[in-house]
Design a protein around this motif. Sequence first.
Motif, PDB file in Angstrom:
ATOM      1  N   MET A   1       0.794  -1.151  -0.013  1.00  0.00           N
ATOM      2  CA  MET A   1      -0.096   0.005   0.135  1.00  0.00           C
ATOM      3  C   MET A   1       0.774   1.238  -0.105  1.00  0.00           C
ATOM      4  N   ASN A   2       0.733   2.220  -0.923  1.00  0.00           N
ATOM      5  CA  ASN A   2       1.562   3.434  -1.012  1.00  0.00           C
ATOM      6  C   ASN A   2       1.117   4.164   0.078  1.00  0.00           C
ATOM      7  N   LYS A   3       1.791   5.423   0.257  1.00  0.00           N
ATOM      8  CA  LYS A   3       1.370   6.352   1.593  1.00  0.00           C
ATOM      9  C   LYS A   3       0.328   7.010   1.420  1.00  0.00           C
ATOM     10  N   LEU A   4      -0.244   7.385   0.197  1.00  0.00           N
ATOM     11  CA  LEU A   4      -1.601   8.060   0.099  1.00  0.00           C
ATOM     12  C   LEU A   4      -2.783   7.097   0.296  1.00  0.00           C
ATOM     13  N   ASP A   5      -2.502   5.590  -0.095  1.00  0.00           N
ATOM     14  CA  ASP A   5      -3.631   4.955   0.371  1.00  0.00           C
ATOM     15  C   ASP A   5      -3.748   4.508   1.680  1.00  0.00           C
ATOM     16  N   THR A   6      -2.500   4.570   2.320  1.00  0.00           N
ATOM     17  CA  THR A   6      -2.617   4.593   3.819  1.00  0.00           C
ATOM     18  C   THR A   6      -3.255   5.842   4.517  1.00  0.00           C
ATOM     19  N   ILE A   7      -2.966   6.874   3.915  1.00  0.00           N
ATOM     20  CA  ILE A   7      -3.768   7.962   4.588  1.00  0.00           C
ATOM     21  C   ILE A   7      -5.367   7.968   4.327  1.00  0.00           C
ATOM     22  N   ARG A   8      -5.733   7.787   3.278  1.00  0.00           N
ATOM     23  CA  ARG A   8      -7.087   7.465   3.014  1.00  0.00           C
ATOM     24  C   ARG A   8      -7.756   6.377   3.861  1.00  0.00           C
ATOM     25  N   ALA A   9      -6.947   5.202   3.972  1.00  0.00           N
ATOM     26  CA  ALA A   9      -7.523   4.434   5.027  1.00  0.00           C
ATOM     27  C   ALA A   9      -7.495   4.683   6.398  1.00  0.00           C
ATOM     28  N   GLN A  10      -6.683   5.249   7.044  1.00  0.00           N
ATOM     29  CA  GLN A  10      -6.371   5.523   8.356  1.00  0.00           C
ATOM     30  C   GLN A  10      -6.481   6.977   8.929  1.00  0.00           C
ATOM     31  N   HIS A  11      -6.904   7.930   7.762  1.00  0.00           N
ATOM     32  CA  HIS A  11      -7.390   9.338   8.272  1.00  0.00           C
ATOM     33  C   HIS A  11      -6.353   9.810   9.442  1.00  0.00           C
ATOM     34  N   PRO A  12      -5.222  10.141   9.035  1.00  0.00           N
ATOM     35  CA  PRO A  12      -4.212  10.596  10.223  1.00  0.00           C
ATOM     36  C   PRO A  12      -4.802  12.083  10.696  1.00  0.00           C
ATOM     37  N   LEU A  13      -4.497  12.249  12.039  1.00  0.00           N
ATOM     38  CA  LEU A  13      -4.802  13.476  12.451  1.00  0.00           C
ATOM     39  C   LEU A  13      -3.614  14.380  12.440  1.00  0.00           C
ATOM     40  N   VAL A  14      -4.001  15.471  11.981  1.00  0.00           N
ATOM     41  CA  VAL A  14      -2.746  16.603  11.675  1.00  0.00           C
ATOM     42  C   VAL A  14      -3.299  17.718  12.291  1.00  0.00           C
ATOM     43  N   ILE A  15      -2.591  18.155  13.471  1.00  0.00           N
ATOM     44  CA  ILE A  15      -2.886  19.476  14.083  1.00  0.00           C
ATOM     45  C   ILE A  15      -2.150  20.582  13.222  1.00  0.00           C
ATOM     46  N   CYS A  16      -2.790  21.708  13.098  1.00  0.00           N
ATOM     47  CA  CYS A  16      -2.650  22.713  12.278  1.00  0.00           C
ATOM     48  C   CYS A  16      -2.339  24.053  13.037  1.00  0.00           C
ATOM     49  N   TYR A  17      -1.421  24.571  13.519  1.00  0.00           N
ATOM     50  CA  TYR A  17      -1.288  25.992  14.115  1.00  0.00           C
ATOM     51  C   TYR A  17      -0.843  26.800  12.756  1.00  0.00           C
ATOM     52  N   THR A  18      -1.929  27.205  12.095  1.00  0.00           N
ATOM     53  CA  THR A  18      -1.266  27.802  10.830  1.00  0.00           C
ATOM     54  C   THR A  18      -2.220  29.370  10.730  1.00  0.00           C
ATOM     55  N   ASN A  19      -1.727  30.100   9.631  1.00  0.00           N
ATOM     56  CA  ASN A  19      -2.272  31.474   9.671  1.00  0.00           C
ATOM     57  C   ASN A  19      -3.556  31.677   9.480  1.00  0.00           C
ATOM     58  N   ASP A  20      -4.155  32.712   9.764  1.00  0.00           N
ATOM     59  CA  ASP A  20      -5.518  33.013   9.675  1.00  0.00           C
ATOM     60  C   ASP A  20      -6.088  32.928   8.127  1.00  0.00           C
ATOM     61  N   VAL A  21      -5.192  33.392   7.345  1.00  0.00           N
ATOM     62  CA  VAL A  21      -5.875  33.434   5.843  1.00  0.00           C
ATOM     63  C   VAL A  21      -6.126  32.292   5.293  1.00  0.00           C
ATOM     64  N   VAL A  22      -5.539  31.101   5.802  1.00  0.00           N
ATOM     65  CA  VAL A  22      -5.638  29.872   4.839  1.00  0.00           C
ATOM     66  C   VAL A  22      -6.227  28.474   5.803  1.00  0.00           C
ATOM     67  N   LYS A  23      -6.829  29.003   6.890  1.00  0.00           N
ATOM     68  CA  LYS A  23      -7.291  27.828   7.900  1.00  0.00           C
ATOM     69  C   LYS A  23      -8.240  26.888   7.254  1.00  0.00           C
ATOM     70  N   ASN A  24      -9.052  27.565   6.424  1.00  0.00           N
ATOM     71  CA  ASN A  24     -10.362  26.793   5.768  1.00  0.00           C
ATOM     72  C   ASN A  24      -9.934  26.037   4.666  1.00  0.00           C
ATOM     73  N   PHE A  25      -8.977  26.550   3.818  1.00  0.00           N
ATOM     74  CA  PHE A  25      -8.511  26.263   2.718  1.00  0.00           C
ATOM     75  C   PHE A  25      -7.777  25.126   3.103  1.00  0.00           C
ATOM     76  N   THR A  26      -6.815  24.982   4.157  1.00  0.00           N
ATOM     77  CA  THR A  26      -5.902  23.761   4.765  1.00  0.00           C
ATOM     78  C   THR A  26      -6.679  22.777   5.220  1.00  0.00           C
ATOM     79  N   ALA A  27      -7.756  23.167   5.939  1.00  0.00           N
ATOM     80  CA  ALA A  27      -8.652  22.149   6.404  1.00  0.00           C
ATOM     81  C   ALA A  27      -9.287  21.360   5.332  1.00  0.00           C
TER      82      ALA A  27
END
Length: 263
Positions: A1-27
């Motif tokens: 299984m390639n890494k993308l398939d693993t992501i889609r199977a396991q839905h890894p949690l990514v915590i984002c402390y990111t800038n105000d301009v891009v939060k919605n797009f990033t999520a």
Amino acid sequence: MNKLDTIRAQHPLVICYTNDVVKNFTANGLLSLGASPAMSQAPEEAKDMLTPANALLINIGTLTKDREDDILKIAKIANAVGTPIVFDPVAVGASQYRKEFCKTFLQEVNVSVIKGNASEVLALIDNEATMKGTDSDQDLDAVSIAKKAHEELNCAIVITGKIDVVIQDNQIYKLFNGSPLLAQVTGAGCLLGAIVASFMDDNLKVDIESLIQAVAFYNIAAENAEQLTSDKGPGSFMIALLDSLSQVSEADYLHHCKKQEVE
């Protein structure tokens, strides 16, 4: 299984402390790819949020004095619980304030990956380097900058641009996929930082292949989005990019990834 398939199977949690301009797009970008985003910025909940997370993204795009302490606290908690950090030093060369914060951050925090354009990464290792806003100097030698930053900062480096450069464990690759329309969408580069975080394996040292896949899958999705919206504009491209992130596949990667190892 390639890494993308693993992501889609396991839905890894990514915590984002990111800038105000891009939060919605990033999520939305992370959700489209298959990861699970949390835009958590409270140190009070950081341990609970970071312990099960695959990675933490720190993006300083809208850095303020009030946020400095929170960023440092959250990043140090990530270090304490063993959650890898992807650091995006947005526009670090644009002001002395940003340079000083990034210098402090990298002295006090262990990061796994730094992602930025050539001017941003150069500013981390050269006190004299400057830049205009978030724009990168296209004449810079990204390979040389990546090598020096990898050596001095002791972490993986992803330099974005017309040609992307990735280095880890002294292995270095040039990547040639992408779309010029990415430069016309606010937050496109910031989203890539989050996607790199989603490709982390919940350990502090990412392998070079995971970095290559993260950048290539994203840029191939951008190419697909450009084809779908070639007669439209950047607004249509932005929506198509989210759609393409949900549809990009291993076959796309195998057939379209353009990479070259640098000796």
